[in-house]
Design an enzyme around this catalytic site. Structure first.
Site, PDB file in Angstrom:
ATOM      1  N   ASP A 160       2.531   1.333   4.221  1.00  8.83           N
ATOM      2  CA  ASP A 160       2.975   0.000   4.634  1.00  8.83           C
ATOM      3  C   ASP A 160       1.810  -0.760   5.269  1.00  8.83           C
ATOM      4  OD1 ASP A 160       4.203  -2.149   6.311  1.00  8.83           O
ATOM      5  OD2 ASP A 160       6.050  -1.264   5.530  1.00  8.83           O
ATOM      6  N   PHE A 236       4.321  -1.575 -10.742  1.00  8.20           N
ATOM      7  CA  PHE A 236       4.137  -2.710  -9.848  1.00  8.20           C
ATOM      8  C   PHE A 236       2.659  -3.059  -9.700  1.00  8.20           C
ATOM      9  CE2 PHE A 236       8.337  -1.168  -8.281  1.00  8.20           C
ATOM     10  CZ  PHE A 236       9.060  -2.305  -8.611  1.00  8.20           C
TER      11      PHE A 236
END
Length: 256
Positions: A160, A236
């Site tokens: 993250d 992605f």
């Protein structure tokens, strides 16, 4: 490049990265003024197929967390180079690399149950025998289950980015964890990070370069490495590249 996922509090960077659930304290041998997390809190349902894999395949491939050194040979049934992956998400990248490198043992740390079930399902379907999973926070695993000089490599893919400046301190790649990981690497062992957040990529280079035990595997002026052939391009990531987004790989090796 961050797909939306309304069922979760945090959004995974790609289909393989899902960081997970509960805080742990910094290990005693790492000086740090705040709690260290190797994950963020997530929600998500475990599918019936994933639960079946946990029930049927888990007893063979899940290694229970215990605060004492891991017996690698007993866990894998063989002696082989040891690679740790921190936060494998839904496991597609882990499965791909394990198939590509059958000579290595891969230990994945992930607390997100759907991800654990997904990787177990992949390992069973593809008959991958060189993967083991510890469903526990990676910081505690590294601190208490991994001994010095036991690892040949560490993979940290798309953690993250915590892109807001006030949240940067929550990022996974920080000096205390890097110091701990470096102590567990064998001389010549590597840490391979990847991110699609450029500012975080530069921070990764800075933090890893700040650890005296490590040296950059790249001679490029910006400190970045070419993507190693073993790391696959996720869907992605491929979409992001088409849109002009970048992905940065950072590889450092332990001196000696």
């Amino acid at each position: 490049m961050h797909p939306q996922d309304a069922s979760t509090e945090q959004t995974p960077v790609d289909d393989d990265q899902v960081e997970s659930s509960q805080p742990v304290h910094a290990p005693e041998d790492v000086a740090h003024p705040r709690r260290i997390r190797s994950f963020v809190r997530r929600a998500g349902r475990t599918s019936s197929g994933q639960q079946r894999a946990i029930d049927e395949v888990g007893p063979r491939l899940i290694v229970p967390y215990a605060p004492h050194p891991l017996d690698w040979e007993a866990a894998f049934g063989r002696k082989a180079p040891a690679i740790l992956e921190i936060g494998f998400g839904m496991g597609e990248t882990t499965a791909h690399i394990a198939q590509l490198r059958p000579q290595d043992n891969f230990l994945g740390c992930e607390v997100h149950e759907p991800g654990v079930g997904a990787l177990l399902k992949l390992a069973d379907e593809r008959e991958i025998g060189n993967i083991r999973i510890i469903q526990h926070d990676a910081v505690e695993v590294v601190a208490h289950m991994l001994t010095e000089d036991c690892l040949d490599g560490v993979h940290i893919y798309f953690p993250d980015p915590w892109h807001k400046k006030r949240h940067n301190k929550r990022r996974l790649v920080q000096p205390p964890l890097v110091k701990l990981l470096a102590s567990r690497l064998k001389p010549g062992g590597y840490i391979h990070c990847a991110t699609d957040w450029e500012e975080y990529a530069h921070q990764m280079v800075e933090v890893l370069a700040g650890e005296p035990a490590l040296e950059n595997a790249s001679s490029a002026a910006d400190g970045f490495s070419e993507r190693p052939e073993y790391r696959p391009i996720t869907k992605f990531e491929r979409r992001g590249v088409r849109l002009g987004h970048g992905v940065w790989d950072v590889v450092f090796r332990k001196r000696g």
